[in-house]
Design a protein around this motif. Structure first.
Motif, PDB file in Angstrom:
ATOM      1  N   GLU A   1      -5.501   8.047  -1.187  1.00 28.10           N
ATOM      2  CA  GLU A   1      -5.343   9.286  -1.698  1.00 28.10           C
ATOM      3  C   GLU A   1      -5.251  10.399  -0.475  1.00 28.10           C
ATOM      4  O   GLU A   1      -6.297  10.291   0.114  1.00 28.10           O
ATOM      5  CB  GLU A   1      -6.284   9.568  -2.600  1.00 28.10           C
ATOM      6  N   ILE A   2      -4.206  11.151  -0.545  1.00 28.76           N
ATOM      7  CA  ILE A   2      -4.099  12.588   0.604  1.00 28.76           C
ATOM      8  C   ILE A   2      -3.769  13.573  -0.278  1.00 28.76           C
ATOM      9  O   ILE A   2      -2.522  13.884  -0.698  1.00 28.76           O
ATOM     10  CB  ILE A   2      -2.959  11.976   1.672  1.00 28.76           C
ATOM     11  N   PRO A   3      -4.949  14.296  -0.737  1.00 29.15           N
ATOM     12  CA  PRO A   3      -4.302  15.496  -1.674  1.00 29.15           C
ATOM     13  C   PRO A   3      -3.521  16.494  -0.905  1.00 29.15           C
ATOM     14  O   PRO A   3      -2.851  16.983  -1.998  1.00 29.15           O
ATOM     15  CB  PRO A   3      -5.827  15.928  -1.777  1.00 29.15           C
ATOM     16  N   MET A   4      -3.276  16.700   0.273  1.00 33.83           N
ATOM     17  CA  MET A   4      -2.568  17.546   0.833  1.00 33.83           C
ATOM     18  C   MET A   4      -1.164  17.134   1.083  1.00 33.83           C
ATOM     19  O   MET A   4      -0.395  17.990   1.865  1.00 33.83           O
ATOM     20  CB  MET A   4      -3.203  18.312   1.927  1.00 33.83           C
ATOM     21  N   VAL A   5      -0.881  15.925   0.631  1.00 32.25           N
ATOM     22  CA  VAL A   5       0.385  15.346   1.234  1.00 32.25           C
ATOM     23  C   VAL A   5       1.541  15.949   0.659  1.00 32.25           C
ATOM     24  O   VAL A   5       1.401  16.531  -0.616  1.00 32.25           O
ATOM     25  CB  VAL A   5       0.321  13.700   0.962  1.00 32.25           C
ATOM     26  N   GLY A   6       2.630  16.027   1.386  1.00 31.55           N
ATOM     27  CA  GLY A   6       3.721  16.664   0.982  1.00 31.55           C
ATOM     28  C   GLY A   6       4.772  15.590  -0.010  1.00 31.55           C
ATOM     29  O   GLY A   6       4.237  14.555  -0.030  1.00 31.55           O
TER      30      GLY A   6
ATOM     31  N   SER B   1       0.812  -1.227   0.022  1.00 32.77           N
ATOM     32  CA  SER B   1      -0.020  -0.028  -0.035  1.00 32.77           C
ATOM     33  C   SER B   1       0.893   1.193   0.062  1.00 32.77           C
ATOM     34  O   SER B   1       1.747   1.217   0.832  1.00 32.77           O
ATOM     35  CB  SER B   1      -0.907  -0.100   1.264  1.00 32.77           C
ATOM     36  N   MET B   2       0.227   2.152  -0.922  1.00 34.07           N
ATOM     37  CA  MET B   2       1.196   3.489  -0.996  1.00 34.07           C
ATOM     38  C   MET B   2       0.437   4.920  -0.753  1.00 34.07           C
ATOM     39  O   MET B   2      -0.954   4.645  -0.769  1.00 34.07           O
ATOM     40  CB  MET B   2       1.719   3.633  -2.628  1.00 34.07           C
ATOM     41  N   VAL B   3       1.133   5.947  -0.733  1.00 37.75           N
ATOM     42  CA  VAL B   3       0.354   7.264  -0.382  1.00 37.75           C
ATOM     43  C   VAL B   3       0.584   7.799  -1.613  1.00 37.75           C
ATOM     44  O   VAL B   3       1.575   7.876  -2.277  1.00 37.75           O
ATOM     45  CB  VAL B   3       0.779   7.831   0.824  1.00 37.75           C
ATOM     46  N   VAL B   4      -0.704   8.572  -2.218  1.00 34.46           N
ATOM     47  CA  VAL B   4      -0.642   9.368  -3.335  1.00 34.46           C
ATOM     48  C   VAL B   4      -1.228  10.707  -3.202  1.00 34.46           C
ATOM     49  O   VAL B   4      -1.974  10.531  -2.220  1.00 34.46           O
ATOM     50  CB  VAL B   4      -1.123   8.657  -4.518  1.00 34.46           C
ATOM     51  N   LYS B   5      -1.078  11.378  -4.166  1.00 39.80           N
ATOM     52  CA  LYS B   5      -1.597  12.927  -3.958  1.00 39.80           C
ATOM     53  C   LYS B   5      -2.887  13.048  -4.741  1.00 39.80           C
ATOM     54  O   LYS B   5      -3.733  13.712  -4.378  1.00 39.80           O
ATOM     55  CB  LYS B   5      -0.609  13.792  -4.489  1.00 39.80           C
ATOM     56  N   ASN B   6      -2.793  12.432  -5.988  1.00 34.74           N
ATOM     57  CA  ASN B   6      -3.881  12.494  -6.944  1.00 34.74           C
ATOM     58  C   ASN B   6      -4.629  10.968  -7.156  1.00 34.74           C
ATOM     59  O   ASN B   6      -3.883  10.350  -8.124  1.00 34.74           O
ATOM     60  CB  ASN B   6      -3.487  13.145  -8.106  1.00 34.74           C
ATOM     61  N   ALA B   7      -5.894  10.822  -7.049  1.00 35.18           N
ATOM     62  CA  ALA B   7      -6.313   9.528  -7.313  1.00 35.18           C
ATOM     63  C   ALA B   7      -6.577   9.205  -8.698  1.00 35.18           C
ATOM     64  O   ALA B   7      -6.414   8.231  -9.186  1.00 35.18           O
ATOM     65  CB  ALA B   7      -7.774   9.079  -6.393  1.00 35.18           C
ATOM     66  N   LYS B   8      -6.892  10.283  -9.426  1.00 36.72           N
ATOM     67  CA  LYS B   8      -7.235  10.086 -10.883  1.00 36.72           C
ATOM     68  C   LYS B   8      -6.047   9.977 -11.524  1.00 36.72           C
ATOM     69  O   LYS B   8      -6.090   9.055 -12.576  1.00 36.72           O
ATOM     70  CB  LYS B   8      -7.812  11.611 -11.321  1.00 36.72           C
ATOM     71  N   ALA B   9      -4.728  10.559 -11.483  1.00 36.73           N
ATOM     72  CA  ALA B   9      -3.685  10.429 -12.020  1.00 36.73           C
ATOM     73  C   ALA B   9      -3.185   8.745 -11.866  1.00 36.73           C
ATOM     74  O   ALA B   9      -2.725   8.253 -12.690  1.00 36.73           O
ATOM     75  CB  ALA B   9      -2.551  11.297 -11.399  1.00 36.73           C
ATOM     76  N   THR B  10      -3.362   8.485 -10.328  1.00 38.11           N
ATOM     77  CA  THR B  10      -2.952   6.895 -10.091  1.00 38.11           C
ATOM     78  C   THR B  10      -3.561   6.009 -10.862  1.00 38.11           C
ATOM     79  O   THR B  10      -3.124   5.092 -11.198  1.00 38.11           O
ATOM     80  CB  THR B  10      -3.212   6.970  -8.773  1.00 38.11           C
ATOM     81  N   ASP B  11      -5.094   6.301 -10.911  1.00 34.72           N
ATOM     82  CA  ASP B  11      -5.969   5.433 -11.569  1.00 34.72           C
ATOM     83  C   ASP B  11      -5.844   5.172 -13.176  1.00 34.72           C
ATOM     84  O   ASP B  11      -5.631   3.987 -13.895  1.00 34.72           O
ATOM     85  CB  ASP B  11      -7.340   5.679 -11.457  1.00 34.72           C
TER      86      ASP B  11
END
Length: 320
Positions: free
Chosen positions: A63-68, A10-20
């Motif tokens: 997805e965490i939109p505010m992640v650094g 499992s990973m942390v991403v900023k943008n679910a759409k781009a990941t998808d």
């Protein structure tokens, strides 16, 4: 007790759409579950894998939109290998990466196998490894609607890299507690396996310096396969007796789990094989709608209001 193989990572991403877009349309994996983080339902939890999301094929993303950004360092899970059938497949993927402007390195060797390193939109380090001798577990089933032909396609995820400051300490934990066997070593690394083959392999690499600070593209945890809840309870007891802290058994609806932190940001999840993603879906429409575990279903309206759409249209199942 030994692990037959990996369950998911499992990973942390900023943008679910781009990941998808990347994992479905570029890598050709099937989205097998569109759901939410059960501990924080305002964020997506997306799963990708083979036809039904068989353990050992699942890559999952929060997805965490505010992640650094991730501050790279040691004592972290740092790379995932995806296995393809042969060296010819690496040439196919190099051309495909160039076609889709995917950042990648030159072909090389990784864990003694021909390899092609690349990076996803969040900078997650991945590597394709070619292994003609590898026989995928019989439960793995290549997705028939993948845009990537099966003879060059990704079969599942295999060797997963742990970067640590103290290889000897990690060796003790992996061999004494988790019953891994060392199959190769040099001055700065070692590879271990559980009861399975390549699908149960961990690659431990020495790196000094500061502990990694996770962010976008970081790996949160790797999950290892456990047969059932009875075996999970036995692992809980063994972990506690060893002197580490277990989360205790957590019901994740699609499987039951426990979590244990080894060092730094290296977290192992032990997860049961079942009941699986077909618990609330069918094989034809798996991954299309937003699925929620029963305890979150009464809050569906509020949850959906907090999520932004990631599909171009409803039931957008097949990559275009």
């Amino acid at each position: 007790m030994q692990f037959q193989g990996h369950h998911h990572v499992s990973m942390v991403v900023k943008n679910a759409k781009a990941t998808d877009d990347f994992y479905r349309r570029v890598l050709g994996l099937r989205r097998v579950k569109k759901t939410v983080n059960q501990d924080s339902p305002s964020m997506y939890h997306l799963f990708y894998g083979d036809t039904t999301g068989t353990p050992g094929t699942e890559l999952t993303f929060f997805e965490i939109p505010m992640v650094g950004r991730t501050h790279k360092g040691t004592d972290a899970i740092t790379k995932i290998a995806l296995v393809v059938p042969n060296v010819d497949a690496l040439a196919y993927w190099q051309q495909r990466f160039e076609q889709f402007n995917v950042r990648h390195d030159a072909q090389t060797t990784y864990a003694d196998k021909p390899a092609l390193p690349f990076y996803d939109p969040d900078g997650l380090a991945l590597v394709l490894v070619a292994d003609e001798a590898f026989t995928p577990p019989s439960a793995w089933s290549y997705w028939a609607k993948s845009p990537v032909p099966q003879h060059v396609g990704i079969q599942g995820f295999v060797t997963t890299e742990l970067t640590v400051a103290d290889v000897a300490e990690m060796e003790r934990i992996l061999t004494e507690l988790f019953s891994y066997t060392v199959i190769a070593r040099d001055d700065n690394s070692m590879r271990v396996r559980g009861a399975g083959g390549l699908e149960s392999e961990l690659f431990v690499v020495k790196q000094d310096g500061a502990i990694e600070r996770p962010g976008r593209g970081s790996i949160h945890h790797i999950a290892l396969r456990v047969a059932d809840e009875s075996e999970l309870r036995a692992w809980h007891d063994k972990i506690v007796q060893y002197g580490l802290v277990s989360s205790g058994i957590v019901d994740r609806y699609y499987f039951k789990s426990l979590y244990v932190k080894l060092v730094g940001h290296i977290i192992f999840e032990l997860a049961t094989d079942g009941p699986g993603f077909l618990r609330d879906g069918n094989i034809e429409t798996l991954g299309q709608a937003l699925d929620l575990p029963a305890f979150l279903e009464p809050h569906r309206a509020d949850i959906e209001a907090d999520l932004h759409p990631i599909d171009e249209e409803e039931n957008d199942d097949e990559p275009k």
